[in-house]
Motif scaffolding. Structure first.
Motif, PDB file in Angstrom:
ATOM      1  N   SER A 129       0.945  -1.134   0.031  1.00 45.64           N
ATOM      2  CA  SER A 129      -0.002  -0.045  -0.145  1.00 45.64           C
ATOM      3  C   SER A 129       0.875   1.174   0.087  1.00 45.64           C
ATOM      4  O   SER A 129       2.274   1.062   0.303  1.00 45.64           O
ATOM      5  CB  SER A 129      -0.877  -0.056   1.220  1.00 45.64           C
ATOM      6  N   ASP A 130       0.261   2.378  -0.276  1.00 45.71           N
ATOM      7  CA  ASP A 130       1.071   3.559   0.069  1.00 45.71           C
ATOM      8  C   ASP A 130       0.754   3.991   1.494  1.00 45.71           C
ATOM      9  O   ASP A 130       0.074   3.319   2.208  1.00 45.71           O
ATOM     10  CB  ASP A 130       0.160   4.639  -0.800  1.00 45.71           C
ATOM     11  N   VAL A 131       1.612   4.811   1.862  1.00 48.31           N
ATOM     12  CA  VAL A 131       1.625   5.195   3.282  1.00 48.31           C
ATOM     13  C   VAL A 131       0.252   5.958   3.621  1.00 48.31           C
ATOM     14  O   VAL A 131      -0.217   6.758   2.876  1.00 48.31           O
ATOM     15  CB  VAL A 131       2.810   6.412   3.687  1.00 48.31           C
ATOM     16  N   PHE A 132      -0.283   5.710   4.765  1.00 40.60           N
ATOM     17  CA  PHE A 132      -1.415   6.168   5.043  1.00 40.60           C
ATOM     18  C   PHE A 132      -1.448   6.467   6.696  1.00 40.60           C
ATOM     19  O   PHE A 132      -0.825   6.075   7.337  1.00 40.60           O
ATOM     20  CB  PHE A 132      -2.771   5.194   4.906  1.00 40.60           C
ATOM     21  N   LEU A 133      -2.456   7.257   7.021  1.00 38.54           N
ATOM     22  CA  LEU A 133      -2.428   7.631   8.558  1.00 38.54           C
ATOM     23  C   LEU A 133      -3.509   6.834   9.136  1.00 38.54           C
ATOM     24  O   LEU A 133      -4.573   6.860   8.656  1.00 38.54           O
ATOM     25  CB  LEU A 133      -3.204   9.141   8.766  1.00 38.54           C
ATOM     26  N   GLU A 134      -2.963   6.244  10.403  1.00 42.19           N
ATOM     27  CA  GLU A 134      -3.781   5.522  11.078  1.00 42.19           C
ATOM     28  C   GLU A 134      -3.581   6.042  12.698  1.00 42.19           C
ATOM     29  O   GLU A 134      -2.463   6.453  13.099  1.00 42.19           O
ATOM     30  CB  GLU A 134      -3.410   4.092  11.255  1.00 42.19           C
ATOM     31  N   ASP A 135      -4.671   6.616  13.072  1.00 43.10           N
ATOM     32  CA  ASP A 135      -4.701   7.443  14.408  1.00 43.10           C
ATOM     33  C   ASP A 135      -3.628   8.436  14.230  1.00 43.10           C
ATOM     34  O   ASP A 135      -3.041   8.833  15.267  1.00 43.10           O
ATOM     35  CB  ASP A 135      -4.461   6.483  15.626  1.00 43.10           C
ATOM     36  N   GLY A 136      -3.434   9.099  13.147  1.00 45.67           N
ATOM     37  CA  GLY A 136      -2.535  10.381  12.988  1.00 45.67           C
ATOM     38  C   GLY A 136      -1.120  10.033  12.708  1.00 45.67           C
ATOM     39  O   GLY A 136      -0.299  10.814  12.819  1.00 45.67           O
ATOM     40  N   ILE A 137      -0.945   8.529  12.784  1.00 44.44           N
ATOM     41  CA  ILE A 137       0.727   8.063  12.576  1.00 44.44           C
ATOM     42  C   ILE A 137       0.634   7.529  11.185  1.00 44.44           C
ATOM     43  O   ILE A 137       0.021   6.565  10.912  1.00 44.44           O
ATOM     44  CB  ILE A 137       1.093   7.129  13.810  1.00 44.44           C
ATOM     45  N   PRO A 138       1.624   8.022  10.561  1.00 44.97           N
ATOM     46  CA  PRO A 138       2.051   7.352   9.204  1.00 44.97           C
ATOM     47  C   PRO A 138       2.202   5.807   9.278  1.00 44.97           C
ATOM     48  O   PRO A 138       3.190   5.220   9.945  1.00 44.97           O
ATOM     49  CB  PRO A 138       3.269   8.043   8.581  1.00 44.97           C
ATOM     50  N   HIS A 139       1.347   5.161   8.305  1.00 43.03           N
ATOM     51  CA  HIS A 139       1.403   3.426   8.432  1.00 43.03           C
ATOM     52  C   HIS A 139       1.719   2.841   7.059  1.00 43.03           C
ATOM     53  O   HIS A 139       1.479   3.776   6.124  1.00 43.03           O
ATOM     54  CB  HIS A 139       0.354   2.846   9.073  1.00 43.03           C
ATOM     55  N   ILE A 140       2.012   1.635   6.785  1.00 42.19           N
ATOM     56  CA  ILE A 140       1.999   1.108   5.595  1.00 42.19           C
ATOM     57  C   ILE A 140       1.803  -0.347   5.674  1.00 42.19           C
ATOM     58  O   ILE A 140       2.060  -0.998   6.684  1.00 42.19           O
ATOM     59  CB  ILE A 140       3.560   1.319   4.781  1.00 42.19           C
ATOM     60  N   ASN A 141       0.696  -0.767   4.771  1.00 43.37           N
ATOM     61  CA  ASN A 141       0.535  -2.343   4.955  1.00 43.37           C
ATOM     62  C   ASN A 141       1.808  -3.171   4.157  1.00 43.37           C
ATOM     63  O   ASN A 141       2.104  -2.643   3.250  1.00 43.37           O
ATOM     64  CB  ASN A 141      -0.865  -2.475   4.056  1.00 43.37           C
ATOM     65  N   LEU A 142       2.026  -4.328   4.929  1.00 43.72           N
ATOM     66  CA  LEU A 142       3.023  -4.803   4.495  1.00 43.72           C
ATOM     67  C   LEU A 142       2.510  -6.547   4.531  1.00 43.72           C
ATOM     68  O   LEU A 142       1.827  -6.708   5.399  1.00 43.72           O
ATOM     69  CB  LEU A 142       4.321  -4.835   5.469  1.00 43.72           C
ATOM     70  N   VAL A 143       3.245  -7.287   3.481  1.00 44.71           N
ATOM     71  CA  VAL A 143       2.868  -8.596   3.534  1.00 44.71           C
ATOM     72  C   VAL A 143       4.107  -9.582   3.410  1.00 44.71           C
ATOM     73  O   VAL A 143       5.103  -9.141   2.959  1.00 44.71           O
ATOM     74  CB  VAL A 143       1.940  -9.145   2.401  1.00 44.71           C
ATOM     75  N   LEU A 144       4.217 -10.622   4.271  1.00 47.18           N
ATOM     76  CA  LEU A 144       5.193 -11.627   4.246  1.00 47.18           C
ATOM     77  C   LEU A 144       4.655 -12.966   3.381  1.00 47.18           C
ATOM     78  O   LEU A 144       3.544 -13.531   4.394  1.00 47.18           O
ATOM     79  CB  LEU A 144       5.724 -11.826   5.608  1.00 47.18           C
ATOM     80  N   LYS A 145       5.092 -13.154   2.557  1.00 46.80           N
ATOM     81  CA  LYS A 145       4.492 -14.401   1.759  1.00 46.80           C
ATOM     82  C   LYS A 145       5.051 -15.581   2.681  1.00 46.80           C
ATOM     83  O   LYS A 145       6.287 -15.649   2.678  1.00 46.80           O
ATOM     84  CB  LYS A 145       4.724 -14.287   0.264  1.00 46.80           C
ATOM     85  N   VAL A 146       4.386 -16.538   2.899  1.00 50.67           N
ATOM     86  CA  VAL A 146       4.787 -17.666   3.477  1.00 50.67           C
ATOM     87  C   VAL A 146       4.561 -18.968   2.755  1.00 50.67           C
ATOM     88  O   VAL A 146       3.588 -19.270   2.057  1.00 50.67           O
ATOM     89  CB  VAL A 146       3.903 -18.037   5.020  1.00 50.67           C
ATOM     90  N   GLN A 147       5.547 -19.881   2.649  1.00 52.39           N
ATOM     91  CA  GLN A 147       5.752 -20.713   1.698  1.00 52.39           C
ATOM     92  C   GLN A 147       4.862 -22.010   2.469  1.00 52.39           C
ATOM     93  O   GLN A 147       5.208 -22.309   3.417  1.00 52.39           O
ATOM     94  CB  GLN A 147       6.824 -21.225   1.247  1.00 52.39           C
ATOM     95  N   SER A 148       4.021 -22.696   1.883  1.00 52.14           N
ATOM     96  CA  SER A 148       3.274 -23.798   2.574  1.00 52.14           C
ATOM     97  C   SER A 148       3.975 -25.181   2.104  1.00 52.14           C
ATOM     98  O   SER A 148       4.940 -25.225   1.591  1.00 52.14           O
ATOM     99  CB  SER A 148       1.742 -24.011   2.200  1.00 52.14           C
TER     100      SER A 148
END
Length: 148
Positions: A129-148
């Motif tokens: 994701s792009d950076v977004f504000l969550e409760d006034g603090i800059p956040h970014i969504n991140l994913v760790l792909k896990v191999q099954s």
């Protein structure tokens, strides 16, 4: 150093209070961010508690989102007195391993504070994701792909 992994229902009242005090101190007081720190996700979470000499030093909360198709963790903290000892790396690494063991094959999705992007990327997380504000603090969504 001692790591404990407990569901909310397994925590003693004193353990739960200790966790909540630490979370409010870090996320509400230190970060000057008034928000609903204790939420419904605490009802059925898994708590990763790292202790040094019996004191809570670092913590994370794992949340299962089966309908979303991923597992998440958050509330990553290191108590002020224990910072600069690489305990953040220790607790995040242990949290990822716990998720891989308890929820095999599930990707891990988090909303991390954006200034920690390089830290999370060092574990293999990729921004989704792009950076977004969550409760006034800059956040970014991140994913760790896990191999099954």
């Amino acid at each position: 150093m001692k790591l404990s992994v407990k569901k909310t229902s397994e925590l003693s009242v004193l353990e739960l209070l200790e966790i909540m005090k630490a979370r409010v101190k870090v996320f509400v007081v230190e970060q000057e961010c008034p928000y609903q720190e204790i939420d419904n996700q605490d009802d059925d979470a898994v708590h990763m508690i790292l202790r040094v000499d019996g004191e809570l030093a670092a913590y994370t909360r794992i949340v299962d989102s089966p309908s979303q198709g991923y597992i998440s963790f958050g509330r990553v903290l290191v108590v002020k007195k224990f910072r600069k000892q690489h305990l953040g790396r220790e607790i995040v690494s242990a949290t990822i391993e716990e998720i891989k063991e308890d929820f095999p094959g599930n990707d891990i999705k988090i909303a991390g504070q954006s200034y920690l992007l390089k830290f999370y990327e060092s574990f293999g997380f990729k921004p989704v994701s792009d950076v977004f504000l969550e409760d006034g603090i800059p956040h970014i969504n991140l994913v760790l792909k896990v191999q099954s």
